[in-house]
Design an enzyme around this catalytic site. Sequence first.
Site, PDB file in Angstrom:
ATOM      1  N   GLY A   1       0.699  -1.320  -0.122  1.00 26.35           N
ATOM      2  CA  GLY A   1      -0.045  -0.062  -0.179  1.00 26.35           C
ATOM      3  C   GLY A   1       0.980   1.226  -0.033  1.00 26.35           C
TER       4      GLY A   1
ATOM      5  N   LEU B   1       1.926   3.546  -2.215  1.00 27.28           N
ATOM      6  CA  LEU B   1       1.722   4.755  -2.752  1.00 27.28           C
ATOM      7  C   LEU B   1       0.842   5.599  -2.302  1.00 27.28           C
ATOM      8  CD1 LEU B   1       2.292   3.422  -6.602  1.00 27.28           C
ATOM      9  CD2 LEU B   1       3.885   4.648  -5.126  1.00 27.28           C
TER      10      LEU B   1
ATOM     11  N   LEU C   1       0.455   8.016   2.985  1.00 27.71           N
ATOM     12  CA  LEU C   1       1.520   7.962   4.093  1.00 27.71           C
ATOM     13  C   LEU C   1       2.855   7.128   3.429  1.00 27.71           C
ATOM     14  CD1 LEU C   1      -0.536   6.976   7.175  1.00 27.71           C
ATOM     15  CD2 LEU C   1      -0.026   9.156   6.304  1.00 27.71           C
TER      16      LEU C   1
ATOM     17  N   ILE D   1      -0.052  -1.802  -5.977  1.00 25.74           N
ATOM     18  CA  ILE D   1      -0.501  -1.973  -7.288  1.00 25.74           C
ATOM     19  C   ILE D   1      -0.924  -1.020  -8.367  1.00 25.74           C
ATOM     20  CG2 ILE D   1      -1.780  -4.142  -6.265  1.00 25.74           C
ATOM     21  CD1 ILE D   1      -4.289  -2.492  -6.158  1.00 25.74           C
TER      22      ILE D   1
ATOM     23  N   ASP E   1       0.685  -7.323  -4.913  1.00 26.10           N
ATOM     24  CA  ASP E   1      -0.884  -7.302  -4.296  1.00 26.10           C
ATOM     25  C   ASP E   1      -0.889  -7.778  -3.350  1.00 26.10           C
ATOM     26  OD1 ASP E   1      -3.435  -7.947  -4.298  1.00 26.10           O
ATOM     27  OD2 ASP E   1      -3.948  -8.091  -6.337  1.00 26.10           O
ATOM     28  N   ILE E   2      -1.612  -7.377  -2.304  1.00 22.54           N
ATOM     29  CA  ILE E   2      -1.708  -7.956  -0.874  1.00 22.54           C
ATOM     30  C   ILE E   2      -2.469  -9.134  -0.886  1.00 22.54           C
ATOM     31  CG2 ILE E   2      -3.641  -6.547  -0.352  1.00 22.54           C
ATOM     32  CD1 ILE E   2      -0.337  -6.951   1.791  1.00 22.54           C
TER      33      ILE E   2
ATOM     34  N   TYR F   1     -14.207  -0.772   7.839  1.00 24.52           N
ATOM     35  CA  TYR F   1     -12.816  -0.281   8.152  1.00 24.52           C
ATOM     36  C   TYR F   1     -12.322  -0.396   9.643  1.00 24.52           C
ATOM     37  CZ  TYR F   1      -8.830   3.047   8.290  1.00 24.52           C
ATOM     38  OH  TYR F   1      -7.540   3.883   8.530  1.00 24.52           O
TER      39      TYR F   1
ATOM     40  N   LYS G   1      -9.881  -3.239  11.322  1.00 28.97           N
ATOM     41  CA  LYS G   1      -8.563  -2.703  12.158  1.00 28.97           C
ATOM     42  C   LYS G   1      -8.649  -3.401  13.548  1.00 28.97           C
ATOM     43  CE  LYS G   1      -6.598  -0.052   9.238  1.00 28.97           C
ATOM     44  NZ  LYS G   1      -5.183  -0.310   8.941  1.00 28.97           N
TER      45      LYS G   1
ATOM     46  N   ILE H   1      -4.607  11.849   9.348  1.00 27.50           N
ATOM     47  CA  ILE H   1      -3.212  12.500   9.236  1.00 27.50           C
ATOM     48  C   ILE H   1      -3.203  13.372   8.153  1.00 27.50           C
ATOM     49  CG2 ILE H   1      -0.731  11.571   8.587  1.00 27.50           C
ATOM     50  CD1 ILE H   1      -1.628  10.432  10.982  1.00 27.50           C
TER      51      ILE H   1
HETATM   52  N1  LIG Z   1      -4.055   8.273   6.395  1.00 29.83           N
HETATM   53  C1  LIG Z   1      -4.829   8.432   7.490  1.00 29.83           C
HETATM   54  O1  LIG Z   1      -5.279   9.600   8.283  1.00 29.83           O
HETATM   55  C2  LIG Z   1      -4.481   7.289   8.486  1.00 29.83           C
HETATM   56  C3  LIG Z   1      -4.175   6.017   7.764  1.00 29.83           C
HETATM   57  N2  LIG Z   1      -4.215   4.974   8.485  1.00 29.83           N
HETATM   58  C4  LIG Z   1      -3.615   3.638   8.135  1.00 29.83           C
HETATM   59  O2  LIG Z   1      -2.309   4.067   7.484  1.00 29.83           O
HETATM   60  C5  LIG Z   1      -2.327   3.131   6.323  1.00 29.83           C
HETATM   61  C6  LIG Z   1      -1.960   3.865   4.996  1.00 29.83           C
HETATM   62  O3  LIG Z   1      -3.081   4.834   4.925  1.00 29.83           O
HETATM   63  P1  LIG Z   1      -3.016   5.759   3.761  1.00 29.83           P
HETATM   64  O4  LIG Z   1      -1.627   5.906   3.165  1.00 29.83           O
HETATM   65  O5  LIG Z   1      -3.664   6.949   4.191  1.00 29.83           O
HETATM   66  O6  LIG Z   1      -4.010   5.089   2.566  1.00 29.83           O
HETATM   67  P2  LIG Z   1      -4.284   5.191   1.144  1.00 29.83           P
HETATM   68  O7  LIG Z   1      -5.777   4.990   0.742  1.00 29.83           O
HETATM   69  O8  LIG Z   1      -3.737   6.747   0.894  1.00 29.83           O
HETATM   70  O9  LIG Z   1      -3.320   4.268   0.484  1.00 29.83           O
HETATM   71  C7  LIG Z   1      -3.604   2.982   0.599  1.00 29.83           C
HETATM   72  C8  LIG Z   1      -2.900   2.083  -0.384  1.00 29.83           C
HETATM   73  O10 LIG Z   1      -3.232   0.734  -0.419  1.00 29.83           O
HETATM   74  C9  LIG Z   1      -3.019   0.269  -1.933  1.00 29.83           C
HETATM   75  N3  LIG Z   1      -3.618  -0.868  -2.173  1.00 29.83           N
HETATM   76  C10 LIG Z   1      -5.199  -1.190  -2.178  1.00 29.83           C
HETATM   77  N4  LIG Z   1      -5.309  -2.441  -2.669  1.00 29.83           N
HETATM   78  C11 LIG Z   1      -4.111  -2.901  -2.634  1.00 29.83           C
HETATM   79  C12 LIG Z   1      -3.912  -4.341  -2.894  1.00 29.83           C
HETATM   80  N5  LIG Z   1      -4.819  -5.265  -3.137  1.00 29.83           N
HETATM   81  N6  LIG Z   1      -2.431  -4.626  -2.888  1.00 29.83           N
HETATM   82  C13 LIG Z   1      -1.667  -3.765  -2.599  1.00 29.83           C
HETATM   83  N7  LIG Z   1      -1.753  -2.294  -2.380  1.00 29.83           N
HETATM   84  C14 LIG Z   1      -3.073  -2.023  -2.134  1.00 29.83           C
HETATM   85  C15 LIG Z   1      -3.663   1.531  -2.758  1.00 29.83           C
HETATM   86  O11 LIG Z   1      -3.248   1.468  -4.060  1.00 29.83           O
HETATM   87  C16 LIG Z   1      -3.237   2.766  -1.718  1.00 29.83           C
HETATM   88  O12 LIG Z   1      -1.949   3.014  -2.639  1.00 29.83           O
HETATM   89  C17 LIG Z   1      -3.773   2.250   6.146  1.00 29.83           C
HETATM   90  O13 LIG Z   1      -3.708   0.977   6.817  1.00 29.83           O
HETATM   91  C18 LIG Z   1      -4.520   3.131   7.068  1.00 29.83           C
HETATM   92  O14 LIG Z   1      -5.712   2.532   7.548  1.00 29.83           O
HETATM   93  C19 LIG Z   1      -4.657   4.800   9.986  1.00 29.83           C
HETATM   94  C20 LIG Z   1      -5.215   6.231  10.514  1.00 29.83           C
HETATM   95  C21 LIG Z   1      -5.259   7.279   9.894  1.00 29.83           C
HETATM   96  C1  LIG Z   2      -8.494   8.270  10.590  1.00 30.51           C
HETATM   97  C2  LIG Z   2      -8.375   7.245   9.537  1.00 30.51           C
HETATM   98  O1  LIG Z   2      -8.320   6.207   9.859  1.00 30.51           O
HETATM   99  C3  LIG Z   2      -8.617   7.686   8.018  1.00 30.51           C
HETATM  100  N1  LIG Z   2      -8.061   9.102   7.773  1.00 30.51           N
HETATM  101  C4  LIG Z   2     -10.079   7.845   7.774  1.00 30.51           C
HETATM  102  O2  LIG Z   2     -10.568   9.113   8.035  1.00 30.51           O
HETATM  103  O3  LIG Z   2     -10.623   6.906   7.219  1.00 30.51           O
END
Ligand SMILES: NC(=O)C1=CN([C@@H]2O[C@H](COP(=O)(O)OP(=O)(O)OC[C@H]3O[C@@H](n4cnc5c(N)ncnc54)[C@H](O)[C@@H]3O)[C@@H](O)[C@H]2O)C=CC1
Ligand SMILES: CC(=O)[C@H](N)C(=O)O
Length: 377
Positions: A66, A68, A71, A93, A110-111, A199, A203, A229
């Site tokens: 994940g 790209l 974060l 992916i 791919d996860i 979601y 988690k 974030i």
């Molecule tokens: N951004 C936030 O505010 C927060 C994020 N998180 C956690 O941090 C982690 C990263 O979050 P973000 O970067 O914000 O999410 P995001 O939605 O921006 O990125 C998730 C990535 O997962 C990839 N993905 C989707 N299906 C896939 C698959 N089958 N195989 C491989 N990759 C796949 C997507 O292409 C995407 O690049 C997540 O687990 C999220 O739950 C937790 C709390 C807050």
């Molecule tokens: C706080 C998170 O896990 C995320 N940014 C969302 O809003 O779904």
Amino acid sequence: GPAHLKGEDASHQEPGQSCQPAAAELWLWLWHVPRARPGHWGVPTPGGLRRQLPLGDVLRVGSSPGGLGQLGVGLAKLLRKRFGKNNVILSDIRKPADNVFYSGPFIFADILDYKNLREIVVNNRITWLFHYSALLSAVGEANVPLARAVNITGLHNVLDIAAEHNLRLFVPSTIGAFGPTSPRDPTPDLCIQRPRTIYGVSKVHAELMGEYYHYRYGLDFRCLRYPGIISADSQPGGGTTDYAVQIFHDAIKTGKFKCYLRPDTRLPMMYIDDCLKATLEVMEAPAETLTMRTYNISAMSFTPEELAQEVQKYVPELQMTYNVDQVRQAIADSWPMNFDDSNARRDWGWKHDYDLPELVTTMFSYLGSDSRIAQAN
Ligand SMILES: NC(=O)C1=CN([C@@H]2O[C@H](COP(=O)(O)OP(=O)(O)OC[C@H]3O[C@@H](n4cnc5c(N)ncnc54)[C@H](O)[C@@H]3O)[C@@H](O)[C@H]2O)C=CC1
Ligand SMILES: CC(=O)[C@H](N)C(=O)O
């Protein structure tokens, strides 16, 4: 390790189960991979930690599926600074942008493809894995089957691979792992967790499964519950807290922002640098300092109204209007308002650097608060 589980689990990794995620879905994998560089595979090193380690113990930090997403790119950058460019593999992916592609090793992963994940870990002798792939709260409600596959089946794949290959595994959790029956002000580490989003359910499942694998199989599982974030150079992937990123872009571009949450909706938030710093710190913390395997981390809490007031210090003419989205409002109303992270502060010395004023200053210094004025002229 739970190798005996593999036979039983093989069915959940059939290629046919690899769903086609929408463009907003990203998977990030970061591996620290040894390449032909000083200190690795017998290549002479001028000095430093790696020279002191026996060849077979060279630190290889893993990957983060994940990668790209909002974060992952920042995490890869931080890990590469810490462990060396070629020791971190980023995967997703999706097709990476030029700057990401040329900043260090990137691969497709791919996860949901268990065999491929295993191959990557074995071929690159991965030691640490940051599992970032997920569908966030709002997009998860829009596609429950896909969220269930990515967030739950994907997690199962990662857990088994990590246990089998003795990886140190980081999985992020979220304020979204709490629900309407949780104490919301403040929310401690240990309390009722009955989230009502796929979601959040996925988690809580990740937290419990990771801890179970830790106690049952000795997996070095480490988990932080992140707040919403906020980042300047990456876009959020479809969550409930996304408004707090979008407001900066819209304020600069148009001087107007339409918020999908009510003005008084208080949620815990954090600047990305603090989030990534915490992630690296908890991964580097000596195991004996960790009294728990899942920690809340916190920095600030604010409402849309309070954020707008702070933004108006830079864009005084900002016009904020509200058009409440019932789905995201209901989610936000069930989440923590203030997050109690006293255990993280006590156990491994967690300390945030950014409060609301520093966050807003930093966002405008990245995005350029004068660009709208420049456009207008
Ligand atoms: N951004 C936030 O505010 C927060 C994020 N998180 C956690 O941090 C982690 C990263 O979050 P973000 O970067 O914000 O999410 P995001 O939605 O921006 O990125 C998730 C990535 O997962 C990839 N993905 C989707 N299906 C896939 C698959 N089958 N195989 C491989 N990759 C796949 C997507 O292409 C995407 O690049 C997540 O687990 C999220 O739950 C937790 C709390 C807050
Ligand atoms: C706080 C998170 O896990 C995320 N940014 C969302 O809003 O779904």
